[in-house]
Design an enzyme around this catalytic site. Sequence first.
Site, PDB file in Angstrom:
ATOM      1  N   GLN B 221       1.406  -1.194   0.389  1.00 40.64           N
ATOM      2  CA  GLN B 221      -0.247   0.188  -0.122  1.00 40.64           C
ATOM      3  C   GLN B 221       0.536   1.056   0.034  1.00 40.64           C
ATOM      4  O   GLN B 221      -0.150   2.770  -0.275  1.00 40.64           O
ATOM      5  CB  GLN B 221      -0.663   0.193   1.364  1.00 40.64           C
ATOM      6  N   ARG B 368      -7.920  -1.522   9.398  1.00 39.85           N
ATOM      7  CA  ARG B 368      -8.690   0.159   8.887  1.00 39.85           C
ATOM      8  C   ARG B 368      -8.812   0.935  10.471  1.00 39.85           C
ATOM      9  O   ARG B 368     -10.107   0.690  10.833  1.00 39.85           O
ATOM     10  CB  ARG B 368     -10.380  -0.497   8.168  1.00 39.85           C
ATOM     11  N   CYS B 369      -7.762   0.130  10.827  1.00 39.58           N
ATOM     12  CA  CYS B 369      -7.951   1.100  12.257  1.00 39.58           C
ATOM     13  C   CYS B 369      -7.631   2.546  12.713  1.00 39.58           C
ATOM     14  O   CYS B 369      -7.155   3.191  13.191  1.00 39.58           O
ATOM     15  CB  CYS B 369      -6.661   0.659  13.178  1.00 39.58           C
ATOM     16  N   GLU B 738     -12.408   4.415   6.519  1.00 41.91           N
ATOM     17  CA  GLU B 738     -12.064   3.295   8.109  1.00 41.91           C
ATOM     18  C   GLU B 738     -13.358   3.867   9.300  1.00 41.91           C
ATOM     19  O   GLU B 738     -13.505   3.050   9.522  1.00 41.91           O
ATOM     20  CB  GLU B 738     -10.873   3.445   8.172  1.00 41.91           C
TER      21      GLU B 738
END
Lengths: 291, 793, 187
Positions: B221, B368-369, B738
Amino acid sequence: MYPSRFRYEAPDTVEEAIELLRLGDGEAKVLAGGQSLLPMMKLRFASPALLVDINNIPDLTYHRADADGTFRIGALCRHAHLEKSKDLGETQPTIAAAAPLVADPIVRTRGTFVGSVCHADPQGDWASVMIALGGSVIAQGPGGRRTIPVADFVSGPFQTVLSYDELAIEAVVPAPEGIRAGGYLKLERRVGDFATAGVAVSLELSGSSVVRAGIGLTGVGSSTINAAEAALSLVGGHLEADGIAHAAELAAAASQPRSDHRGSAAYKRHIVSTFVTRILMNLRSAQQEVA
Amino acid sequence: MTVDEIKIGGLGASRRRVEDNRFIRGAGNYVDDITLPGMLHMEILRSPLAHARIKSIDVSGAWAIPGVRLVMTGEMMAARNLAWMPTLSYDTQAVLATDKVRFQGQEVVCVIADDPYIAKDGCEAVIVDYEPLPPIVNPEQSMAEGAPVIRDDKENQHDNVVFDWEVGDKDGTDRAFADADLVSDMELHYPRSHPSPIETCGSIADFDRSTSKLTVYMTTQAPHIIRAAVALVAELPEHMIRIVSPDLGGGFGNKVPVYPGYVASILASILLERPVKWIEDKTGNLISTGFGRDVYLRGQMALRKDGKILGVRMHTDSDHGAFFSDAQPSKFKIGLMHSAFACYDIPAAHLTSRGFYTNKAPGGVAYRCSFRVTEAMFFQERMVQAAADDLGMDQAEFRRVNFVRDDDFPHRTAFGFLTDSGQYGKCLDIGLEAIGYENFLKEKEEAKKNGRLLGIGISTMTEPLGAGNSREYDILGIKMFDSAELRVHMSGKAILRTGAKSQGQGHETTWAQIVAHELGIPAEDIVVEEGDTDTAPFGMGTYASRSTPVAGAAVSMVARKIRAKARKIAAHLLEVSEEDIDWELGRFFVRSSPDLGVTIQECANAAYTNMPDGMEPGLENNAYYDPPNLTWPFACYISTVEIDPLTGVWDVLHMVAVDDCGVRINPMIVEGQIMGGLTEAYAMASMQFITFDEEGNCVGSNYMDYLLPTAWETPGFELHEVVTPCPHHPIGAKGIGECATVGGPAAFVNAVMDALKGSGVRNIDMPLLPDRVHAALTEGRDISGAPPVRTDS
Amino acid sequence: MTSLFAEVAPDPSSEVSVRRITLKVNGEQRTVDVEPRLLLAHLIRQGLKLTGTHTGCDTTNCGACTVLYDGLPVKSCTMLAVQTDGHEVTTVEGLASASELHPIQEGFKDEHGLQCGFCTPGMMLSAKALLEENPDPTEDDVRWALSGNLCRCTGYQNIVKAVLWAAAKMRDQAPASDTEAEEGEAS
C-alpha cells in the site's frame, strides 16, 4: 496449498476401483467429492500414495425410493442433489432439513453424502442423520457386498470399519414403519463453519403415536453420538411437552462435548437439549395443525 | 457555455468505475498474475513453536529434491547482514530466525524452486531441531516477575516492555474526578483481529545483473516507503530500486509493513540472478503478518449528575507480538488512541499506555484502524453507554449534552487535537429518526414482557483522518505529505499520477473527478496511475484513510497550478490581460464579453502550438501537499438487535449509518466504503478473532477458525448522509474509508448489551459469539478476553 | 501454441509421471499434460494463463477460485486438474462474448458490486449458476447462493443489487414464453 505427489487412477467400474484399492494395500484413498480429502491433502495432513477417483463410474449419482419405501443414495449423489430435490421434504424430512446446512453451496455441488459418512468427521452432519434414520452403508469388496448399520460403521473420529479394499457404494435408509417426520438443527457461527452442535431427529408416526424414533448428535463427542435412550423414550407415546422435555434431557446427557473456543461443554449440552426440544415441538405443532 | 459538472464526472458524480473494466473481465493484474521469464518460486518454512531456541537446521533433504534451486537459512542471511531488518517503528525484526523463534509461524527457512509445489516439497524435507522455551501469550505474562525476555537479541532490553507513554493533563484530570458526582468505569479487551484481505501478501523480486537494477512487484500500500526500506536493508542505491505495486486484492493495512518474505525474495533474486516469486498462503498471512488490535483498555469517566462529562482517564496495555513493526506516526507510540472522546466537549483527560512484547506475530496497527482509532472509539462508546446507564440517562440525550457544538469549531480537545467542523446533533437526529428510536424503545419494553430480548445500540464518533502535518507526523522520519503530478496533453486529455495506492478504493475513478472539478476536463479524458516508484511522485501510500485528505488535496492543488498557467495562455489567446479573464468550469472567458472564451482543451493545445512569448511550453506540474491538520468526519451508527435467549444467537434487525465526511467526490464509492466498513464492524462484533492457547499455538490462522461473515449473515445497511465541508481541505472533503470499521463495532455491541440490560452484565468482550452471550445472560456475569481455546469445565 | 520449440528436462530419469487430459475451457478444446497433484486452480492460472480465477485461502472457504464445471460452481482449488478430463470448465474470461459483456458483469459495474476485484470473478460465476437455475431470485436467494464466496470490501449489499440487476436484465432479454405475462409484472 500444494499436495505431495501421488499416483492417480480413474477406473470406469466398481470392480476396477476395488481391485485398485486392494493393490493399494492400505495406501490408497477413494476420491469422490474430494471436498474433505483434498483440503487435508493440500495441508499435507493426508498424503495417500494412490488416489482412486470414482467419479467416472456410471450410475452412482442416484437417490431414489424403492417401491417398498427403502431409500437409497448412491456413492456419487452430491449434497446439492438432495438439497434441490423437491419431494424429499415430505418423504425424507430429516435429510431435507440437513442438506442445505452442509458446508456451503459451492462445496455442495461436489461433496457426496456417502463420502461424508465415510469421512466420519465427528462434526459431519450426515452421519448424525443416518444415525437418526437407522441407516446402513453398503460396502463392496473383493469378497462381495456387506451391509453395515451406521451405528456400527463409525469406529472413532475419522475412522470407519471399512477395510482398505472396500468401497462404500450406497447408503440405505430402511423403509419406514410409519409416516416420517423429522428435522435437523445446527448451530454454526457462519455458513460453512463446523457445527458447534447439531441435532438430527427422525420420527415415524402411526396416527399421532411414535412407532420409531432416532436422534443423532453432531459435534458433541469424539464421534457422532447416537442418543438412543432419548429416542427410545419417545417410542410408544405421543408428542407432548413432558415427554419432549425428558427426551431433550436424555439427549443432552448422552452428548460428550468438549469445552473449547466454540463454547463450554455445558453450553453445547444445552444446545442439544434446546434443539431436540425445538424440533420435536415444531413437529408437535405441525401434527396439531393437520389434526 | 460551461460544462455540466456531473455530466463530465466531477465532484458528486456517482461515476462508474474505470478499474471495473478490467476486474469484471478477470483482467486484473495482481502480483500472482505476473510471470517473468525464468521466474522461480519461493516457499517459507515456518516455526511450529511460539518460543524456542534453534539447535540445528538440516537442509540437505531440500537440496536433494530435483527442481530446488536455493535453500536460505538465517545463518546465510546473517553472513550478508540480512538476518535482521529495521521495522517502520524503529525496532528490528528477524527476516529468518537465527538464534530463536519468537512466535508460531515465524519464518525460518526459504526454499526456492522451479514451481511452488516443489518448493513446498523442499520445505517439508527440512529438519529443524528446536528446544522449546516457555512462551508468553499476553501482556500480563509479559510484565510478570521473572518472565523470560523475548527480545534477548537487543542489547539494552531487559524486560518485555516496548514503550511506556502518556499524554494529556494528569493533574487537571485528577481535579475533575475530585469534583465528580459519579464515576463510571469500563474495562475491556479488544481482541486480536486480522485485516485478512482475500489476496495475501507476495512479491516478485527481479534483480537484473546487467543493469544492477532491482525491480520488485509487491503487494504494498506504500511503494515509496518500501523503496526507502529496501534501500536501507539491501544496501542498494535508491535510484536503482523500482517498486511496482500493481492491482491489490484489498489491503486494509495488512500490506503496509515490510515483511521477511519480501526481503528473502530480494536476496534470492540477487543470488540466483533470476526473478523470484513469493506468494504467501492464507495461513502464512494470518499467522505472521500485521494483525490489528489486541489491546487491553480500562478507564474512568468523571460525571456530573446532569450528564456532563468532566474528565476521562484511560490506560492501555497493548500486545505487539515479538517485534514492534507497525507503520504509525513515530511520535505516537499508541497511535492516535488519544483521539478518543474527541466528539465530546470534555475539559480534562489523561491517557497512559504501555506496549509489550509477546510470543505472537508482530503488529497491532492495521485493519482499517486509522492508527489505533478503532480501539479508541470502541472504548469511547462502550464507556459512554455505561456512563449513561449508570446515570439513568437516555443514551441519545447523554450524547447530546456532551457533543461539541456546531459553533464551537475548530475545537481543541482535551488531548490536544484540533477538530475541524461538524454537525453532530443533526447526524444523531437523522439516525434516531431513521431507526425509529422512540417506537423501538416502546417495542423493546413490550417484547420484554413476552420474554423476548431486544436492544438498541448507538455509536457516535469523530475521528482523525489524513495523517498528517509535518510538524507532528512522520514514519521513520519521512514526513507524511502526499503528491500528485498532472500532465495535460495537446488534445486536452491528461495523465495523473499520485503517491497514493488504491487497493479497491477506486482512485483511478475518483482522482480524475477532482481534476474534472478543477479543470472541467471530462473525467474519462484523464488516466490515473499509481504504484510504480519509477513514475509516481513520492507519497506515503494509502492507509489510515489518508488519501482523500492528503493525496486528494494534492490532486486539487496540482490541477489549480495547471489552471493558473492555462489562465495565462487563455489571456494570450483571447488577447486580453489576465485580470480581464474569468473562469467557469472548462472555460476561460472575457469578463466584459462572456461570449468570448476559450476552452481548457484549447489552452492545452496552445501550450504546445501557440505559447505566449517567454512562456515555457507544455502544460504539466506537480504538487506535494503537507496537510495543515487532520480531517474529522463524524458518524452516527445505530443498530437494533434481537437475542434468542435460549441459544445466545443475535440477529440485527435494522442498521442505520449516518456519515458526514464532508464533500463526497463519488457518492457511490463513499457508500461502498461505508458498507464495507460496517461489515468489518459486524464481523468483529459477532465472530472474528485470533487467539492463542497457553503454548502460543494460534487459533485463527485459517478460514476455518478465523471467521469472516458471508452474504448470508451480514445484515443490510441503511445509509444517510450529512455534508459539513472540511474548512481546510481544498475541495472540502474528509476521509471516510475507515469510519464504519472504527465506529461500527460499538453500535452492535451496545445493542446486544442493551438487550441484556438488567441481567447484571456490564461487558462482553468481542466477539459476541452465541455461547458468550448465552453465558453472560444466564449467569449474569461479564465475559472477558478472547474465547478460551480449551477449558476444563 | 508452437511446435517450433519445447524444452525437455535435462535428466530424463528425474521426470515425473504426468497424465494427458483433454478439457473444454470457455468453449475451446485444450489438451495438456499434468501431474495428478496439480490443482485445477493452478492449471487454470499457471498452465492455461487464465489469471482471472484467483486463490485466496487454503481451506476451501473463500470461493475466490470458483469456476463452472459442467455448468456447476466448484472451488477450483479443491479439484484436481486431472478431474477435468472430458469435462467443460468456464472461467470469468468465458463470461463475455466477443462483442458484449454478460449482464452479470454489467450489473457488477453498474451497482458498484466490486472494489478490489479479487473475489469478483468467483462471485459472478456463482451468480451465473444461480440465475440459470432461478431467473427471478429474492434477495435471500441471492445471499444464500453466494454464501460460499467471501468478500472483504463491499459488505455484500451491492453485490446482491448487482445480481438482481442482472437477473432483471436477463429476464427482459429472455425469449418470449408462456410466462411472459408474469415476468412483465415482476420486472
